[in-house]
Design an enzyme around this catalytic site. Structure first.
Site, PDB file in Angstrom:
ATOM      1  N   MET A   1      15.982 -31.500   7.987  1.00  0.00           N
ATOM      2  CA  MET A   1      16.287 -31.854   6.608  1.00  0.00           C
ATOM      3  C   MET A   1      17.116 -33.127   6.588  1.00  0.00           C
ATOM      4  SD  MET A   1      18.313 -29.526   3.901  1.00  0.00           S
ATOM      5  CE  MET A   1      17.332 -28.133   4.344  1.00  0.00           C
ATOM      6  N   PRO A 126      17.259 -24.401   8.300  1.00  0.00           N
ATOM      7  CA  PRO A 126      17.064 -25.376   9.373  1.00  0.00           C
ATOM      8  C   PRO A 126      17.213 -26.796   8.817  1.00  0.00           C
ATOM      9  CG  PRO A 126      15.245 -23.798   9.297  1.00  0.00           C
ATOM     10  CD  PRO A 126      16.029 -23.630   8.033  1.00  0.00           C
ATOM     11  N   LYS A 127      17.759 -27.682   9.617  1.00  0.00           N
ATOM     12  CA  LYS A 127      17.832 -29.092   9.231  1.00  0.00           C
ATOM     13  C   LYS A 127      16.535 -29.757   9.704  1.00  0.00           C
ATOM     14  CE  LYS A 127      20.862 -33.123   9.380  1.00  0.00           C
ATOM     15  NZ  LYS A 127      19.864 -34.093   9.816  1.00  0.00           N
ATOM     16  N   VAL A 128      15.545 -29.721   8.834  1.00  0.00           N
ATOM     17  CA  VAL A 128      14.222 -30.221   9.173  1.00  0.00           C
ATOM     18  C   VAL A 128      14.283 -31.730   9.399  1.00  0.00           C
ATOM     19  CG1 VAL A 128      11.836 -30.388   8.403  1.00  0.00           C
ATOM     20  CG2 VAL A 128      13.175 -28.351   7.849  1.00  0.00           C
ATOM     21  N   GLY A 281      19.263 -29.407  13.785  1.00  0.00           N
ATOM     22  CA  GLY A 281      20.476 -28.671  13.485  1.00  0.00           C
ATOM     23  C   GLY A 281      20.231 -27.705  12.336  1.00  0.00           C
TER      24      GLY A 281
END
Length: 561
Positions: A1, A126-128, A281
């Protein structure tokens, strides 16, 4: 993200500077100006290549770390940092209906705990890893798609986004007139971040969106919606409506959390299990958000990111040193300003041979990318930035080989100590707890003549060795006595004879005279002993230094000599 991409490196820069404030280079003003100008120009070139062409000439991690290094140098020598690199070369001309706030990056668990204090209704996602976008739906149809740009204005990506099959072209109900913010990402099947890393996925997405004309990559993209400004107040309702409208991933990968332990568990799970996208992350957000009209770049206090530890780090080379190994090979070691990799402090790394060092062209002041190889051993992957001054040391003369430095003669210090260290290893005599530092202590105190001189030390000499306790002296005396009783094959190994493992296993000799008497043809009958190795074997056993050592071992009543 990735809500920030390179436009949000400033927070990371400031954090990095806080941690390494004291690390100012010892440069003249003229050199400082030259180094800063050159790195600034390179970063600007990389930045423009990314934003204008969608091309990542270096990884985001390298870019961010070198940006942090530039900010540090500016602070060291100009008392200020210039943030021109934190804005993209192209900010765009299309206004965002709601600004992109960006996401604050947290350094560790302690920072996360402090951020969580006083916040309610927390969720983790989730940090895509992709490219940020705004989707605008009006009257149930996709009306506009805007790149993140500078957070207030971006480029018109509407036609490109309409070619992405996974993005709904129509919506209804609460989403008929809505502004959504999310991440365009490369669709993956069973992507395990810990094993597969970033895959350069972000660059591929950026390239597809910025490429003129059609791109086949567009059909391989998805979107992860991470913000619905002015959407339903309840996160559960928000997630359900998004899923029903054709954005199912956000509901599948959003979890309500209340404790740090839960966040750690989800972070670890998403790092090690298959996902449909690349991540770097996790993002933790509060469902309680201000109205969209109040959103501003860098002001998203209700959302934060806790990134995974980078698999590689940029480190500055302090010095280049040379070591001579037991067999005479010269190795190059780079001394580094300390960096952390996977909870390990790395201050030195083995570059390898002289040829590899010369190929990499590493000098003090260079910035190198390091990672951990198998068994956690640090390695240099590449040089990411070279200092303007190329002062490199002169390597030792190529005068060492497998038959040099059995004796402690001038110029033999490195190889002599390497031989002693090897003798104490498990593969030879397995002398417990006696590493290089211990051998140096004994050698300095007793001036060893050759690699076996320690066998002649008396209990009194060991007790009187500076830095050696009486109990340790007694232990060493006991271990040295055990060495005297080692089988003959161990002593043949200790002399450094060029016998491979198979030949050593087949060796039935129990006396040195038998070793000396065998000629080249005799040695070639052993497994793995070809003509070259057989010649080396004969040369070794007849070498004057080895012959003298064998006689000394005979005088010491070592079995077989």
């Amino acid at each position: 993200m990735n809500m920030w991409r390179r436009t949000g490196v400033l927070l990371g820069v400031m954090l990095w500077m806080t941690q390494s404030w004291a690390l100012c280079p010892v440069w003249s003003p003229a050199r400082a100006e030259q180094e800063i100008a050159q790195l600034n120009a390179q970063l600007r070139q990389w930045n423009e290549a990314y934003w204008q062409q969608g091309a990542s000439e270096v990884s985001d991690g390298v870019y961010d770390q070198l940006s942090a290094r530039l900010a540090q140098w500016q602070r060291c020598f100009t008392s200020a940092t210039h943030s021109d690199l934190t804005s993209p070369a192209i900010s765009g001309t299309v206004n965002h209906p709601v600004a992109h706030t960006g996401v604050r990056k947290l350094a560790d668990k302690q920072a996360l705990v402090q951020w969580m204090a006083g916040k309610q209704d927390l969720w983790i996602q989730p940090k895509v890893d992709g490219v940020a976008v705004t989707l605008v739906y009006r009257h149930g149809k996709l009306a506009q798609a805007i790149s993140r740009g500078n957070g207030l204005k971006g480029e018109d990506w509407t036609e490109k986004v309409r070619q992405i099959p996974s993005i709904p072209q129509t919506t209804s109900g609460a989403l008929a007139d809505a502004v959504l913010q999310g991440e365009l990402f490369l669709l993956r099947e069973g992507h395990i971040q810990k094993q597969m890393g970033g895959m350069n996925a972000r660059s591929k997405v950026a390239g597809a969106m910025m490429q003129q004309g059609e791109s086949n990559t567009l059909t391989q993209l998805g979107v992860f919606i991470w913000a619905w400004p002015d959407g339903p107040q309840k996160m559960e309702q928000r997630l359900t409506l998004l899923s029903q409208a054709g954005f199912p991933l956000v509901q599948r990968y959003s979890q309500n959390v209340t404790r740090l332990e839960e966040i750690i568990e989800w972070r670890d799970r998403w790092f090690t299990t298959p996902l449909p996208f690349v991540t770097d992350g996790v993002v933790i957000r509060s469902a309680i958000e201000p109205e969209g009209k109040h959103w501003l770049p860098t002001q998203g206090s209700w959302v934060a990111a806790w990134k995974y530890k980078p698999a590689s780090q940029v480190a500055e080379v302090k010095a280049i040193n040379f070591t001579v190994g037991r067999t005479g090979k010269i190795a190059v070691v780079a001394q580094l300003l300390s960096v952390t990799l996977d909870d390990k402090q790395v201050q030195r790394v083995n570059v390898g041979s002289l040829a590899r060092w010369q190929t990499l062209d590493i000098a003090a002041g260079d910035q190198v990318l390091i990672s951990l190889a198998g068994q956690g051993i640090p390695r240099i992957d590449s040089v990411v930035w070279r200092s303007t001054q190329r002062a490199k040391p002169t390597p030792p003369a190529q005068k060492y080989n497998a038959l040099t430095c059995f004796y402690a003669t001038p110029g033999c210090e490195e190889q002599f100590m390497a031989r002693l260290e090897w003798l104490g290893s498990k593969s030879v005599f397995d002398i417990d707890g006696l590493g290089r530092a211990g051998w140096q202590t004994l050698h300095q105190a007793h001036n060893f003549t050759h690699i076996f001189s320690w066998l002649a030390l008396t209990p009194e000499q060991l007790r009187n060795t500076p830095g050696v306790t009486p109990s340790r002296a007694a232990q060493l005396w006991h271990q040295f006595n055990l060495v005297r009783q080692q089988p003959f094959k161990r002593w043949a190994t200790a002399l450094g004879l060029p016998l491979n493992r198979a030949a050593l296993g087949a060796l039935a000799d129990n006396r040195w005279e038998e070793i000396v008497a065998r000629d080249e043809q005799g040695w070639q009958r052993f497994p793995g002993m070809g003509s070259t190795r057989a010649q080396r074997m004969v040369s070794a056993v007849h070498h004057p230094d080895i012959s003298c050592l064998a006689q000394w071992l005979a005088d010491q009543k070592i079995p077989g000599f």
